[in-house]
Scaffold this motif. Structure first.
Motif, mmCIF file in Angstrom:
data_model
loop_
_atom_site.group_PDB
_atom_site.id
_atom_site.type_symbol
_atom_site.label_atom_id
_atom_site.label_comp_id
_atom_site.label_asym_id
_atom_site.label_seq_id
_atom_site.Cartn_x
_atom_site.Cartn_y
_atom_site.Cartn_z
ATOM 1 N N LEU A 414 111.560 31.245 66.365
ATOM 2 C CA LEU A 414 111.979 30.551 65.336
ATOM 3 C C LEU A 414 113.297 30.071 65.808
ATOM 4 C CD1 LEU A 414 110.533 33.307 62.728
ATOM 5 C CD2 LEU A 414 109.281 31.231 63.402
ATOM 6 N N GLY A 415 114.419 30.565 66.181
ATOM 7 C CA GLY A 415 115.929 30.569 66.372
ATOM 8 C C GLY A 415 116.081 31.440 66.949
ATOM 9 N N ILE A 542 112.799 32.768 55.109
ATOM 10 C CA ILE A 542 112.798 34.302 55.234
ATOM 11 C C ILE A 542 114.569 33.360 56.231
ATOM 12 C CG2 ILE A 542 112.051 35.005 57.714
ATOM 13 C CD1 ILE A 542 109.554 34.936 56.045
ATOM 14 N N LEU A 543 114.277 32.252 56.822
ATOM 15 C CA LEU A 543 115.623 31.312 57.667
ATOM 16 C C LEU A 543 116.604 31.830 57.393
ATOM 17 C CD1 LEU A 543 113.739 29.412 60.435
ATOM 18 C CD2 LEU A 543 114.553 31.745 60.927
ATOM 19 N N ARG A 544 116.880 31.265 55.974
ATOM 20 C CA ARG A 544 117.688 31.113 55.165
ATOM 21 C C ARG A 544 118.283 32.375 55.024
ATOM 22 N NH1 ARG A 544 118.567 32.386 49.877
ATOM 23 N NH2 ARG A 544 115.955 32.707 49.393
ATOM 24 N N ILE A 586 122.523 31.967 63.055
ATOM 25 C CA ILE A 586 121.505 31.038 63.603
ATOM 26 C C ILE A 586 120.994 30.219 63.713
ATOM 27 C CG2 ILE A 586 118.529 32.153 63.103
ATOM 28 C CD1 ILE A 586 119.353 34.548 61.740
ATOM 29 N N THR A 587 121.104 29.381 64.798
ATOM 30 C CA THR A 587 120.043 28.121 64.820
ATOM 31 C C THR A 587 118.823 27.688 65.266
ATOM 32 O OG1 THR A 587 122.411 27.820 65.573
ATOM 33 C CG2 THR A 587 121.353 25.817 65.931
ATOM 34 N N GLY A 588 118.104 26.761 64.869
ATOM 35 C CA GLY A 588 117.204 25.830 65.242
ATOM 36 C C GLY A 588 116.657 26.501 66.918
ATOM 37 N N MET A 589 115.662 26.207 67.812
ATOM 38 C CA MET A 589 115.995 26.145 68.936
ATOM 39 C C MET A 589 116.760 24.985 69.639
ATOM 40 S SD MET A 589 115.201 28.950 70.166
ATOM 41 C CE MET A 589 114.028 29.046 72.205
ATOM 42 N N THR A 590 117.332 25.263 70.334
ATOM 43 C CA THR A 590 117.770 23.309 71.314
ATOM 44 C C THR A 590 117.814 23.200 72.191
ATOM 45 O OG1 THR A 590 119.917 24.362 71.520
ATOM 46 C CG2 THR A 590 119.870 23.886 69.667
#
Length: 628
Positions: A414-415, A542-544, A586-590
């Protein structure tokens, strides 16, 4: 504190200095908490002296000493004729501190009307003098300090919640002196040098120093200073001995004197078969300590030699305070209620999120949702539970997801959190002959296989020209703390935080190498494919919540460490050190991170440690996109 913070030696104080150095350059409002006498004003001065405002004024006002009738005038000033006796304009504390720093000490003692006024000043950065309607802009950094438990004061309607959050931009929690014993010798020598007669040299004998270390210091640094100043005034001679220090000491563990009056009384109770004797004695101890300390919980806990958290548990059982609300997680879901099962470890963003109950209190998320938390000792166990459908999501390091994908294609990225290479390291006992990686040949190394430290060990061996066959890997994760039995099993350990920080602080172990330049040691958030198919619409929220909690943790590392310490009984200095080595944004997958994960996967497959090749990109989730 009176002594230079940079001279203090205790790990807790070193962590404090690291935090202060990060906070000092900013203009953020800071809230300093801690028992009376722990050095809150000294910490405030350190923040000021290391800030861009160092050339401006530093002013400290004791809010508890402000006159109820004149508090507004003293803080914000007044115009001529504003009240009887106001013969001229008066500049208040805020205007006097223009361009500098204003410490509002004992801010918990402010009256509620003054709290309203202060809140507006902090929001608008302007004051209005009493007797005037013209606002005056002020450029002042505000630091609040208190020994009062403000959250408890909020519950009791003695402190405004909105003011608390306005002050609590960054929190500095000062430990009592008894919890940072390595500072006592430094402070003692400082005060002896400060108060000794100018023509005499005064030293502290070793027995006297031991006596100082054994005393609980309920008055903290202030009590230590007053004790030594009083002692030097009496001029005992060039050497201070233990006999010169009439201090109460804490007896060594296991040396309980059963022949005391208390012991005889308890023995009589036991002989008579008195019911509930343990609970009755404990209740009496708690009540008497609270009475002796005039209901100050921190001092009562210190008097009893227990943590404040433990004391509050006793007080809740006695009905003195409200019991802490514990979420029920074992009940079946109600009609229309959705349960999310979260796996976590005793450290990191998810552990802080659980301790804060931030997700449960999120207004946009909590409707119809119930969270069930399940603790795991390490990442591999958590990922196994994810693949078996026992949890819906969790977080772990770089390596466990690779083994999970190779065995069962259920874990979806997810991140991630930024790299923290110093949070994983190789340790040996302090007396070990091993001084480099090359010295590991033929040694037994304990680690958690299939984890980040497993990959770090492979990299370390590779750097030293060794192969995995040159060492004996023992699949036995280290305990916390390491014990003598651990040294009978292994010659070295691959460890991660916060156990790593605890081992370093003990000074019984040496770090041979950490992950710097070898492994990134990212932290990843993962969910099962079944959960995404069933409840993927919840993932943005959830990620927020995870991002917001991560940002809070980075802004309040001491408060986060204190939460974890209370929740899990871990040492606060170790948690401070561990939290300082990582960031929780937390960052999205790069693409770069995906590529790095792929390189690790390929390396493990080439070594025959993965059963099949893994394609990372096929297991990456992003909002609006399906998992291929």
């Amino acid at each position: 504190m009176n002594a230079d913070i940079t001279e203090l030696k205790d790990p807790a104080s070193l962590a404090l200095k690291h935090l202060l150095d990060r906070l000092a350059p900013s203009a953020a409002t800071v809230l300093i908490t801690g028992e009376t006498g722990t050095g809150k004003e000294s910490v405030s001065r350190y923040l000021h002296q290391h800030s861009p405002r160092r050339n401006g004024p530093f002013l400290a006002v004791n809010c508890g000493a402000l006159s109820e009738n004149l508090a507004e005038s003293q803080l914000f000033g007044h115009e001529k004729g504003a009240f009887t006796g106001a013969a001229r304009r008066h500049i208040g504390w805020f205007e006097a501190a223009e361009g500098g720093t204003l410490l509002l000490d004992e801010i918990g003692e402010l009256s509620l009307p003054m709290q309203v006024r202060l809140l507006r000043v902090l929001q608008e950065r302007e004051i209005t003098r009493l007797g005037s309607h013209r606002p005056v802009k002020v450029d002042v950094r505000v630091i609040g300090a208190t020994h009062v438990d403000l959250l408890q004061a909020i519950e009791q309607r003695r402190f405004r919640e909105d003011l608390y959050y306005r002050l609590n931009v960054a929190t500095v929690s000062l430990l009592p002196l008894r919890e940072r014993p390595q500072d006592i010798p430094v402070l003692a020598r400082h005060f002896i040098e400060k108060y000794r007669p100018a023509t005499e040299e005064v030293t502290l004998s070793d027995p006297a120093l031991r006596r100082l270390l054994q005393h609980p210091w309920p008055g903290n640094i202030r009590e230590l200073e007053n004790t030594l100043q009083r002692l030097l005034l009496l001029a005992p001679g060039p050497v201070i001995t233990a006999d010169h220090l009439p201090l109460a000491v804490t007896p060594p563990a296991g040396q309980c004197e059963d022949h005391t009056a208390l012991g005889q009384q308890v023995a009589a109770y036991l002989q008579r078969g008195e019911p509930d004797i343990y609970q009755r004695v404990t209740d009496t101890l708690v009540r008497q300590a609270l009475l002796q300390c005039e209901n100050n919980q921190s001092r009562a806990a210190a008097l009893l030699g227990i943590s404040r958290h433990t004391l509050r548990t006793h007080l809740a059982r006695l009905g003195v305070i409200k019991a802490r609300r514990v979420p029920a997680v074992s009940l079946p879901p109600s009609a229309g209620e959705q349960v999310i099962r979260i796996g976590y470890q005793r450290f990191g963003n998810l552990a802080v999120l659980k301790a804060r109950r931030a997700a449960e209190q999120d207004a946009a998320f909590r409707q119809g949702i119930r969270l069930c938390w399940q603790e795991f000792p390490a990442g591999p166990q958590m990922l196994l539970a994810l693949s078996q459908g026992k949890i819906d999501l969790g977080s772990t390091g770089e390596v466990p997801p690779l083994f999970a994908q190779a065995g069962d294609d259920q874990a979806v990225y997810l991140g991630f959190q930024p790299a923290s290479p110093q949070s994983a390291a190789l340790l040996v006992p302090a007396a070990s002959p091993v001084v480099s990686i090359a010295g590991l040949r033929g040694k037994r190394i304990a680690l958690n296989k299939g984890s980040n430290v497993h990959y770090l060990l492979l990299r370390l061996l590779e750097d030293a020209g060794l192969s995995p066959e040159d060492v004996e890997m023992i699949d036995q994760p280290p305990g916390n703390p390491l014990s003598a039995g651990d040294q009978q099993v292994a010659d070295a350990w691959m460890m991660w935080d916060p156990m790593l920080s605890a081992a370093e602080a003990s000074r019984q172990y040496r770090v041979i190498a950490d992950g710097t330049g070898r492994v990134n040691n990212h932290h990843f958030y993962l969910a099962s494919r079944a959960f995404i198919a069933r409840s993927g619409g919840l993932l943005p929220d959830i990620l927020r919540i995870l991002r917001e909690n991560g940002a809070w943790t980075d802004q309040h590392p001491q408060q986060a460490a204190a939460l974890l310490a209370r929740e899990y009984g871990m040492a606060l200095p170790d948690l401070w050190q561990a939290l300082s080595r990582c960031r929780h944004t937390i960052t999205g997958m790069t693409p770069p991170v995906i590529h790095q994960q792929q390189m690790i996967a390929d390396r493990f497959y080439a070594l025959g440690m993965l059963s099949r090749p893994v394609r990372i990109r096929s297991a990456v989730w992003s909002a609006g996109n399906r998992i291929s």
